[in-house]
Design a protein around this motif. Structure first.
Motif, PDB file in Angstrom:
ATOM      1  N   GLY A  85       0.817  -1.212   0.000  1.00 37.56           N
ATOM      2  CA  GLY A  85       0.000   0.000   0.000  1.00 37.56           C
ATOM      3  C   GLY A  85       0.852   1.264   0.000  1.00 37.56           C
ATOM      4  O   GLY A  85       2.069   1.218   0.205  1.00 37.56           O
ATOM      5  N   ILE A 112      -2.377  -2.116   3.576  1.00 43.72           N
ATOM      6  CA  ILE A 112      -3.651  -1.521   3.134  1.00 43.72           C
ATOM      7  C   ILE A 112      -4.467  -2.611   2.427  1.00 43.72           C
ATOM      8  O   ILE A 112      -3.944  -3.342   1.577  1.00 43.72           O
ATOM      9  CB  ILE A 112      -3.409  -0.342   2.161  1.00 43.72           C
ATOM     10  N   MET A 258     -11.467   1.162   1.661  1.00 38.02           N
ATOM     11  CA  MET A 258     -10.133   1.334   2.222  1.00 38.02           C
ATOM     12  C   MET A 258     -10.093   0.833   3.658  1.00 38.02           C
ATOM     13  O   MET A 258     -10.814   1.348   4.527  1.00 38.02           O
ATOM     14  CB  MET A 258      -9.754   2.832   2.235  1.00 38.02           C
ATOM     15  N   TRP A 260      -7.260  -1.534   6.602  1.00 41.04           N
ATOM     16  CA  TRP A 260      -5.861  -1.920   6.824  1.00 41.04           C
ATOM     17  C   TRP A 260      -5.775  -2.953   7.937  1.00 41.04           C
ATOM     18  O   TRP A 260      -6.709  -3.108   8.721  1.00 41.04           O
ATOM     19  CB  TRP A 260      -4.995  -0.703   7.162  1.00 41.04           C
ATOM     20  N   GLN A 287      -6.472   4.824  -2.667  1.00 42.86           N
ATOM     21  CA  GLN A 287      -5.497   5.096  -1.594  1.00 42.86           C
ATOM     22  C   GLN A 287      -4.962   6.515  -1.710  1.00 42.86           C
ATOM     23  O   GLN A 287      -4.827   7.241  -0.721  1.00 42.86           O
ATOM     24  CB  GLN A 287      -4.315   4.135  -1.694  1.00 42.86           C
TER      25      GLN A 287
END
Ligand SMILES: Cc1ncc(COP(=O)(O)O)c(C=O)c1O
Length: 409
Positions: A85, A112, A258, A260, A287
């Protein structure tokens, strides 16, 4: 060879023409998605879904951020990128952990993902083999039940009490089974709205340490604590044995997908391989836009707005429950998040309430799918983030009448 003559093993599902892998028979269909199909009619007031408020998605801000990225670095933002990411975004997340929770996390420990839902799939993929033992809250997050079910574990539900998991049950589970991981949502859990107390976090960590079990801390709602005061992450009490998952869905926009995962390096290496195999990397344009948005805007101010709005919506819902529902109905008093959990009077089934309420154009979510071992037929989840005051007042009023009628018959 035709599809039907392919070898059949126990648990395999066969349709008219195709034979599917055994794991598909073990994965519950998302009941929520099925119900949402029924509740899409515009006249329905729905407390069944789990959507953030559309009014709190900053479309203009996201458009400005997207314009900046495309104008200044469009060709790069539309290229392939790294699996881990965008580094500045990972650094931003790491800095925020420091500021918000006092955690020291390096960007190398952050991957990510495509929403935090993907973290659950990747965690399942690298840690759960067929028949492995997984502990999960009871009731538990349906998306995790679904994601982990694909890897065919044996689930051990641990009852969720007012201030966190039942420690005696957790201890017994870990003592009697080689539990691989315990998955939980310590902040404003989906579906119950329960938040673990600080003491309960320490107690859970002690059990994890004693039995060498990993804790998977799903923190999808950590930023939505209405008081603005965060409780310590499980990582504070359980360093090296905690995996944290996080999400921009509730504070930016779920459609950007999005999320993580934060994990110790050895686990991260495996997660990165699994992620590569799954999709090479998360949407790089998303991102870049998310990062640019965070640079251009006051995210803390935006989150304060979301918290204030949801706190108000929760209060309106709780007020109607107090004033209009029978006293035999109990409900949680969430400190944050998007859901209230309701337990109905004895003998009252939430599936019956669902059907009767739908006739009055109100949709609720029966609680059974959140139980891996059956049960929960007298429970239901109510979402307050995606309704106006007016809809909450009207819809909850109708629901109160339905439940009164059913509990008096
Ligand atoms: C507890 C929990 N974890 C994870 C998710 C997945 O969210 P996303 O993939 O949008 O980050 C949700 C979504 O509602 C959730 O409630």
């Amino acid at each position: 060879m035709n599809q039907k003559s392919a070898s059949l093993s126990k648990g395999t599902i066969t349709g008219n023409r195709y034979t599917f892998a055994p794991r598909m028979a073990k994965t519950p269909k998302s009941f929520i998605r099925e119900i949402l199909k029924v509740t899409e009619r515009p006249e329905i007031i729905s407390f069944a879904g789990g959507l953030p408020s559309p009014a709190l998605i900053d479309v203009d801000g996201i458009r400005r951020a997207a314009d900046t990225v495309l104008e200044q670095d469009g060709r790069c933002a539309l290229q392939y990128s790294t699996t881990e990411g965008y580094l500045p975004l990972r650094q931003f997340i790491a800095d925020r952990y420091k500021k918000r929770l006092g955690l020291t996390i390096s960007p190398e420990e952050i991957l990510i993902t495509n929403g935090s839902q993907q973290c659950l799939d990747l965690i399942g993929k690298i840690l759960i083999g067929t028949g492995d033992h997984v502990a999960i809250e009871r009731p538990g997050y349906l998306g995790a039940i679904q994601a982990f079910s694909q890897y065919e574990p044996e689930f051990h539900p641990v009852p969720l009490m007012e201030d966190g998991p039942d420690i005696v049950s957790l201890n017994l589970t870990c003592r009697t089974h080689p539990v691989r991981l315990f998955y939980g949502v310590p902040n404003s859990q989906n579906p119950s709205g329960i938040t673990y107390s600080e003491k309960r976090r320490k107690d859970v960590a002690d059990v994890m340490k004693e039995h060498g079990v990993l804790f998977v801390e799903d923190d999808a709602y950590g930023e939505l604590n209405f008081s603005g005061k965060s409780l310590p992450s499980m990582q504070t009490f359980l360093p090296g044995q905690t995996i944290i998952t996080g999400s921009f869905s509730k504070i930016l926009a779920p459609g950007m997908r999005m999320g993580w995962v934060v994990a110790p390096r050895e686990i991260m290496e495996q997660l990165v391989v699994a992620k590569q195999a799954a999709d090479l990397h998360s949407n790089y344009l998303s991102q870049r836009i998310a990062y640019e948005y965070l640079l251009q805007n006051d995210i803390d101010g935006h989150i304060r707005k979301i918290r204030a709005a949801y706190e108000h919506q929760r209060d309106v819902m709780l007020r109607i429950i107090k004033e209009e529902f029978p006293e035999t109905v109990t409900s949680t008093h969430p400190r944050g998040g998007m859901f209230i959990w309701m337990t109905l009077p004895d003998g009252c089934s939430s599936m019956d309430v669902f059907e009767q309420a739908l006739k009055e154009n109100v949709a609720v979510l029966p609680g059974m799918p959140f139980y891996v071992d059956g049960g929960g037929s007298d429970t239901m989840r109510l979402n307050f983030s995606n309704s106006t005051d007016e809809n909450i007042i009207t819809g909850m009023g109708r629901l109160a009448r339905v439940i009164r009628r059913m509990s008096s018959s």
